[in-house]
Design a protein around this motif. Structure first.
Motif, PDB file in Angstrom:
ATOM      1  N   LYS A 102       0.925  -1.202  -0.242  1.00 25.08           N
ATOM      2  CA  LYS A 102      -0.086   0.382  -0.264  1.00 25.08           C
ATOM      3  C   LYS A 102       0.905   1.287  -0.110  1.00 25.08           C
ATOM      4  N   ALA A 103       2.088   1.004   0.770  1.00 21.73           N
ATOM      5  CA  ALA A 103       2.989   2.300   1.013  1.00 21.73           C
ATOM      6  C   ALA A 103       3.374   2.485  -0.549  1.00 21.73           C
ATOM      7  N   GLY A 104       4.145   1.460  -1.085  1.00 24.23           N
ATOM      8  CA  GLY A 104       4.441   1.474  -2.537  1.00 24.23           C
ATOM      9  C   GLY A 104       3.661   2.301  -3.550  1.00 24.23           C
ATOM     10  N   LYS A 105       2.355   1.960  -3.214  1.00 22.81           N
ATOM     11  CA  LYS A 105       1.302   2.850  -4.097  1.00 22.81           C
ATOM     12  C   LYS A 105       0.580   3.964  -3.912  1.00 22.81           C
ATOM     13  N   HIS A 106       0.640   4.352  -2.670  1.00 24.91           N
ATOM     14  CA  HIS A 106       0.102   5.569  -1.919  1.00 24.91           C
ATOM     15  C   HIS A 106       0.999   6.239  -0.556  1.00 24.91           C
ATOM     16  N   GLY A 107       1.919   6.284  -1.186  1.00 21.98           N
ATOM     17  CA  GLY A 107       3.057   6.693  -0.023  1.00 21.98           C
ATOM     18  C   GLY A 107       3.007   6.015   1.319  1.00 21.98           C
ATOM     19  N   SER A 108       1.477   6.039   1.875  1.00 27.13           N
ATOM     20  CA  SER A 108       1.674   4.499   3.018  1.00 27.13           C
ATOM     21  C   SER A 108       0.976   4.183   3.415  1.00 27.13           C
ATOM     22  N   GLY A 109       0.985   3.137   4.300  1.00 22.83           N
ATOM     23  CA  GLY A 109      -0.206   2.045   4.313  1.00 22.83           C
ATOM     24  C   GLY A 109      -0.169   1.348   5.449  1.00 22.83           C
ATOM     25  N   TRP A 110      -1.756   1.111   5.748  1.00 21.61           N
ATOM     26  CA  TRP A 110      -1.603   1.228   7.324  1.00 21.61           C
ATOM     27  C   TRP A 110      -2.338  -0.759   7.458  1.00 21.61           C
ATOM     28  N   VAL A 111      -2.069  -1.485   8.453  1.00 17.93           N
ATOM     29  CA  VAL A 111      -2.783  -2.507   8.435  1.00 17.93           C
ATOM     30  C   VAL A 111      -3.432  -3.053   9.713  1.00 17.93           C
ATOM     31  N   ALA A 112      -4.731  -3.090  10.346  1.00 19.55           N
ATOM     32  CA  ALA A 112      -4.833  -3.319  11.200  1.00 19.55           C
ATOM     33  C   ALA A 112      -5.398  -4.846  11.909  1.00 19.55           C
ATOM     34  N   VAL A 113      -5.045  -5.872  12.304  1.00 15.84           N
ATOM     35  CA  VAL A 113      -5.173  -7.217  11.813  1.00 15.84           C
ATOM     36  C   VAL A 113      -5.810  -7.482  13.331  1.00 15.84           C
ATOM     37  N   ARG A 114      -6.683  -8.683  13.094  1.00 17.36           N
ATOM     38  CA  ARG A 114      -7.519  -9.683  14.309  1.00 17.36           C
ATOM     39  C   ARG A 114      -7.622 -11.072  14.635  1.00 17.36           C
ATOM     40  N   ASN A 115      -7.955 -11.666  15.019  1.00 17.39           N
ATOM     41  CA  ASN A 115      -8.123 -12.946  14.776  1.00 17.39           C
ATOM     42  C   ASN A 115      -7.068 -13.651  14.809  1.00 17.39           C
ATOM     43  N   THR A 116      -5.712 -13.545  15.505  1.00 10.98           N
ATOM     44  CA  THR A 116      -4.844 -13.806  15.931  1.00 10.98           C
ATOM     45  C   THR A 116      -4.192 -14.201  16.304  1.00 10.98           C
ATOM     46  N   ASN A 117      -2.789 -14.088  17.404  1.00 14.84           N
ATOM     47  CA  ASN A 117      -1.950 -14.937  18.663  1.00 14.84           C
ATOM     48  C   ASN A 117      -0.759 -14.186  17.743  1.00 14.84           C
ATOM     49  N   HIS A 118       0.041 -14.107  19.470  1.00 12.90           N
ATOM     50  CA  HIS A 118       1.445 -13.713  19.188  1.00 12.90           C
ATOM     51  C   HIS A 118       2.106 -13.999  18.313  1.00 12.90           C
ATOM     52  N   TYR A 119       3.007 -12.614  17.486  1.00 15.28           N
ATOM     53  CA  TYR A 119       3.587 -12.385  16.135  1.00 15.28           C
ATOM     54  C   TYR A 119       4.946 -12.580  16.713  1.00 15.28           C
ATOM     55  N   GLY A 120       5.812 -13.013  17.960  1.00 18.60           N
ATOM     56  CA  GLY A 120       7.100 -12.710  18.111  1.00 18.60           C
ATOM     57  C   GLY A 120       7.611 -11.063  18.432  1.00 18.60           C
ATOM     58  N   ALA A 121       8.905 -11.154  18.427  1.00 18.84           N
ATOM     59  CA  ALA A 121       9.146 -10.087  18.199  1.00 18.84           C
ATOM     60  C   ALA A 121       8.686  -8.769  17.550  1.00 18.84           C
ATOM     61  N   ALA A 122       8.308  -7.740  18.412  1.00 18.77           N
ATOM     62  CA  ALA A 122       7.292  -6.520  17.471  1.00 18.77           C
ATOM     63  C   ALA A 122       8.756  -6.185  16.257  1.00 18.77           C
TER      64      ALA A 122
END
Length: 368
Positions: A102-122
């Protein structure tokens, strides 16, 4: 003393474990890479030490090994993704890729995520943006372990924030920190080693400051970054609030005290306010703000200026964000990954149950 393991041997072991649960090969390698990043960069609380919990959750059928991610809402540069209860170590990198696209197309990209679990080191995720000349960001909420400012009951997760900035000749600036005084895993490490923790990290179930890991883990709580009023603990609470809202309230995940526990033996909250836990990923295309080469040169200048600061008495030198992890990486790739006895025991259990041999350790070391 910790035992040292060759990095690639640990990677191979983790990949085989994920494959044994019928995760696709590409996803197994991806999940392994996220965990290995932590071990190889000195973040012992988020690497192979967590494998037993992922293993238990997969074995109990509490994680979907073959999720079908879907975009549930979208407007040009922003979207919300449902992770279909997939492994956070797999959903996370794929959603970060979406933010960068999205950032490549629009300059910035933002994705919010639900329904998952621990993703390791931020910190793993914003680094993905560096080769694309982008600034990366990631956040996640987690199960309750931190008291809000002036509170004595756990209501928030450690809710980390991470960002990465590309450079020209200097190493990139990588910011990765919990919004609590310390990550929960650091207290777990102290418990495994039979050590106390510094005063100001946490409180016991009565709300009194404690240095005993068990006192915090048995009904107590971590404190927000800054800790007390004197330490400006309200600032850590504000950071945790920001992360909780962006990752969970915005995405439709469980927020605050209702976030799904990562540990399999911890009962989930009676009330649900969403699905799973939440993540939030962002990417900015630098070219939309300034010439990329100019930005990188300026970053190099910024780094050199900070490093040139006279150190405090007794301090070696000023380090920039990301330096400790780079130093750990150089040492561990050469000498091996130090694993505590308790972590090795957890891996031995996995090995016995799956029949997948645990790699032999090479040497003993005090590192870790």
């Amino acid at each position: 003393m910790d035992n040292l393991f060759k990095p690639q041997h640990l990677r191979d072991f983790m990949t085989e474990i994920f494959l044994s649960f019928d995760l696709p090969h590409e996803d197994s390698l991806l999940a392994t890479d996220v965990l290995a990043y932590s071990d190889e960069h000195g973040i012992d609380s988020h690497g192979v030490a967590r494998l037993k919990t992922y293993y238990d959750l997969l074995k109990a059928g509490k994680i979907n090994p073959k999720p079908k991610m879907r975009v549930v809402r979208e407007k040009t540069s922003v979207s919300t993704v449902d992770g279909d209860n997939g492994l956070g170590l797999v959903i996370g990198p794929k959603c970060m890729e979406m933010a960068m696209d999205k950032a490549g197309k629009h300059g910035s990209g933002w994705v919010a995520v639900r329904n998952t679990n621990h993703y390791g080191a931020a910190g793993y995720y914003p680094i993905m943006a560096l080769p694309k000349n982008m600034i990366g960001l990631s956040m996640t909420n987690s199960s309750k372990g931190v008291a809000p400012f002036n509170g004595k009951e756990k209501m928030l997760g450690t809710n980390p924030i991470a960002m990465a900035f590309p450079t020209e000749k200097e190493p990139p600036v990588v910011v990765d920190f919990a919004s609590s005084t310390v990550a929960y895993g650091k207290v777990e490490i102290a418990k495994r080693k039979g050590e106390k923790v510094p005063l100001g990290w946490c409180i016991d179930k009565e709300g009194r400051a404690t240095t005993v890991p068990d006192a915090m883990m048995e009904g107590g709580a971590l404190l927000p970054l800054g800790g007390t009023k004197e330490g400006s603990g309200h600032k850590g609470f504000c950071l945790a609030t920001m992360v909780d809202v962006l990752t969970a309230v915005l995405s439709g995940a469980n927020w605050g005290p209702f976030a799904t526990p990562f540990a399999i033996h911890v009962a989930p909250p009676e009330r649900k306010v969403g699905k799973g836990i939440g993540h939030f990923f962002g990417a900015w295309d630098i070219d939309g703000f300034i010439e990329v080469d100019e930005f990188k040169r300026n970053m190099d200048d910024w780094i050199k200026t900070m490093r040139a600061t006279p150190p405090l008495p007794g301090a070696e030198k000023v380090m920039i964000p990301g330096d400790p992890e780079r130093l750990a990486y150089a040492k561990r790739i050469k000498n091996g990954i130090p694993l505590n006895g308790e972590v090795i025991k957890s891996l031995e259990i996995i090995s016995r149950e799956t029949g997948i041999p645990l790699p032999e350790h090479t040497l003993s070391s005090g590192d870790g």
